[in-house]
Design a protein around this motif. Sequence first.
Motif, PDB file in Angstrom:
ATOM      1  N   MET A   1       0.762  -1.132   0.195  1.00 57.00           N
ATOM      2  CA  MET A   1      -0.072   0.144  -0.061  1.00 57.00           C
ATOM      3  C   MET A   1       0.775   1.143   0.093  1.00 57.00           C
ATOM      4  SD  MET A   1      -3.050   1.172   2.425  1.00 57.00           S
ATOM      5  CE  MET A   1      -4.292   0.597   1.298  1.00 57.00           C
ATOM      6  N   MET A   2       0.380   2.154  -0.755  1.00 57.52           N
ATOM      7  CA  MET A   2       1.328   3.551  -0.876  1.00 57.52           C
ATOM      8  C   MET A   2       0.325   4.751  -0.221  1.00 57.52           C
ATOM      9  SD  MET A   2       2.500   2.085  -4.517  1.00 57.52           S
ATOM     10  CE  MET A   2       1.130   1.362  -4.326  1.00 57.52           C
ATOM     11  N   SER A   3       0.857   5.535   0.221  1.00 56.30           N
ATOM     12  CA  SER A   3       0.253   6.895   0.737  1.00 56.30           C
ATOM     13  C   SER A   3       1.020   7.998   0.277  1.00 56.30           C
ATOM     14  CB  SER A   3      -0.220   6.993   2.192  1.00 56.30           C
ATOM     15  OG  SER A   3       0.969   7.234   2.764  1.00 56.30           O
ATOM     16  N   ASP A   4       0.252   9.205   0.226  1.00 58.89           N
ATOM     17  CA  ASP A   4       0.910  10.294  -0.383  1.00 58.89           C
ATOM     18  C   ASP A   4       0.054  11.529   0.228  1.00 58.89           C
ATOM     19  OD1 ASP A   4       2.803  11.835  -1.249  1.00 58.89           O
ATOM     20  OD2 ASP A   4       2.715  12.086  -3.221  1.00 58.89           O
ATOM     21  N   ALA A   5       0.724  12.843   0.364  1.00 58.52           N
ATOM     22  CA  ALA A   5      -0.165  14.016   0.659  1.00 58.52           C
ATOM     23  C   ALA A   5       0.430  15.180  -0.047  1.00 58.52           C
ATOM     24  CB  ALA A   5      -0.320  14.100   1.978  1.00 58.52           C
ATOM     25  N   GLU A  45       3.270  16.557   8.807  1.00 61.19           N
ATOM     26  CA  GLU A  45       2.011  16.149   9.613  1.00 61.19           C
ATOM     27  C   GLU A  45       0.721  15.598   8.570  1.00 61.19           C
ATOM     28  OE1 GLU A  45      -1.205  18.358  12.365  1.00 61.19           O
ATOM     29  OE2 GLU A  45       0.083  19.417  11.395  1.00 61.19           O
ATOM     30  N   ALA A  46       0.640  16.348   7.347  1.00 61.86           N
ATOM     31  CA  ALA A  46       0.029  15.910   6.248  1.00 61.86           C
ATOM     32  C   ALA A  46       0.123  14.629   5.825  1.00 61.86           C
ATOM     33  CB  ALA A  46      -0.046  16.801   4.924  1.00 61.86           C
ATOM     34  N   GLU A  47       1.336  14.178   5.564  1.00 62.48           N
ATOM     35  CA  GLU A  47       1.989  12.952   5.368  1.00 62.48           C
ATOM     36  C   GLU A  47       1.490  11.693   6.483  1.00 62.48           C
ATOM     37  OE1 GLU A  47       3.200  11.509   2.590  1.00 62.48           O
ATOM     38  OE2 GLU A  47       4.027  13.247   1.367  1.00 62.48           O
ATOM     39  N   LEU A  48       1.718  12.391   7.745  1.00 64.94           N
ATOM     40  CA  LEU A  48       1.291  11.448   8.850  1.00 64.94           C
ATOM     41  C   LEU A  48      -0.199  11.025   8.779  1.00 64.94           C
ATOM     42  CD1 LEU A  48       2.760   9.859  11.178  1.00 64.94           C
ATOM     43  CD2 LEU A  48       2.278  11.936  12.516  1.00 64.94           C
ATOM     44  N   LEU A  49      -0.939  12.111   8.581  1.00 63.66           N
ATOM     45  CA  LEU A  49      -2.497  11.853   8.488  1.00 63.66           C
ATOM     46  C   LEU A  49      -2.652  10.807   7.437  1.00 63.66           C
ATOM     47  CD1 LEU A  49      -3.779  15.207   9.285  1.00 63.66           C
ATOM     48  CD2 LEU A  49      -4.074  13.358  10.775  1.00 63.66           C
ATOM     49  N   ALA A  50      -2.074  10.979   6.234  1.00 63.64           N
ATOM     50  CA  ALA A  50      -2.286  10.118   4.962  1.00 63.64           C
ATOM     51  C   ALA A  50      -1.878   8.713   5.384  1.00 63.64           C
ATOM     52  CB  ALA A  50      -1.619  10.713   3.793  1.00 63.64           C
ATOM     53  N   ALA A  54      -4.421   5.486   5.479  1.00 62.15           N
ATOM     54  CA  ALA A  54      -3.950   4.232   4.489  1.00 62.15           C
ATOM     55  C   ALA A  54      -4.040   2.975   5.572  1.00 62.15           C
ATOM     56  CB  ALA A  54      -2.726   4.487   3.926  1.00 62.15           C
ATOM     57  N   ALA A  55      -3.170   3.113   6.834  1.00 67.81           N
ATOM     58  CA  ALA A  55      -3.057   2.048   7.492  1.00 67.81           C
ATOM     59  C   ALA A  55      -4.580   1.488   8.145  1.00 67.81           C
ATOM     60  CB  ALA A  55      -2.424   2.482   8.873  1.00 67.81           C
ATOM     61  N   LYS A  56      -5.426   2.498   8.443  1.00 67.37           N
ATOM     62  CA  LYS A  56      -6.653   2.105   8.778  1.00 67.37           C
ATOM     63  C   LYS A  56      -7.446   1.362   7.802  1.00 67.37           C
ATOM     64  CE  LYS A  56      -7.471   6.075  11.697  1.00 67.37           C
ATOM     65  NZ  LYS A  56      -8.089   7.555  11.717  1.00 67.37           N
ATOM     66  N   GLU A  57      -7.336   1.726   6.339  1.00 63.84           N
ATOM     67  CA  GLU A  57      -7.901   1.087   5.294  1.00 63.84           C
ATOM     68  C   GLU A  57      -7.385  -0.168   5.200  1.00 63.84           C
ATOM     69  OE1 GLU A  57     -10.682   1.814   3.403  1.00 63.84           O
ATOM     70  OE2 GLU A  57     -10.846   3.974   4.488  1.00 63.84           O
ATOM     71  N   LEU A  58      -5.939  -0.393   5.361  1.00 61.64           N
ATOM     72  CA  LEU A  58      -5.518  -1.766   5.115  1.00 61.64           C
ATOM     73  C   LEU A  58      -5.871  -2.653   6.359  1.00 61.64           C
ATOM     74  CD1 LEU A  58      -3.309  -3.273   3.829  1.00 61.64           C
ATOM     75  CD2 LEU A  58      -1.225  -2.263   5.247  1.00 61.64           C
ATOM     76  N   MET A  59      -6.081  -2.018   7.602  1.00 60.64           N
ATOM     77  CA  MET A  59      -6.651  -3.027   8.583  1.00 60.64           C
ATOM     78  C   MET A  59      -8.067  -3.469   8.368  1.00 60.64           C
ATOM     79  SD  MET A  59      -4.972  -1.192  11.836  1.00 60.64           S
ATOM     80  CE  MET A  59      -6.109  -1.365  12.978  1.00 60.64           C
TER      81      MET A  59
END
Length: 108
Positions: A1-5, A45-50, A54-59
């Motif tokens: 999974m990849m995330s970005d902000a 902070e924006a990247e941390l929220l993203a 993403a981690a919640k969606e993965l779970m």
Amino acid sequence: MMSDAAFSDNLDDRKSTQGYALKLFGGVVFYRSGKQNTVTTSSTEAELLALSQAAKELMAFKRLCAGIDFEFDGKIDLFCDNRQTIRLISEDLIKLATKLRHIDIHNH
């Protein structure tokens, strides 16, 4: 999974845009992009929220897979392209010290 902000890219409300995608067996299973609910004060902070979203969606995806008896071996990696964010989540809190400074942006 990849995330970005993208930090504070909306000039009207100064909210950041975030996105994440889950790739499994060589193809994208799901993705999402949209504005963050919170106004952040730094790109970290924006990247941390993203990354958190993403981690919640993965779970949730892993629970869904377990619910339909779909088992896959191995782990799913979570990727982030911001070094400071990676450092924040991987360092011990005792050793952690940041030099983040908030810079306010005004449009005249």
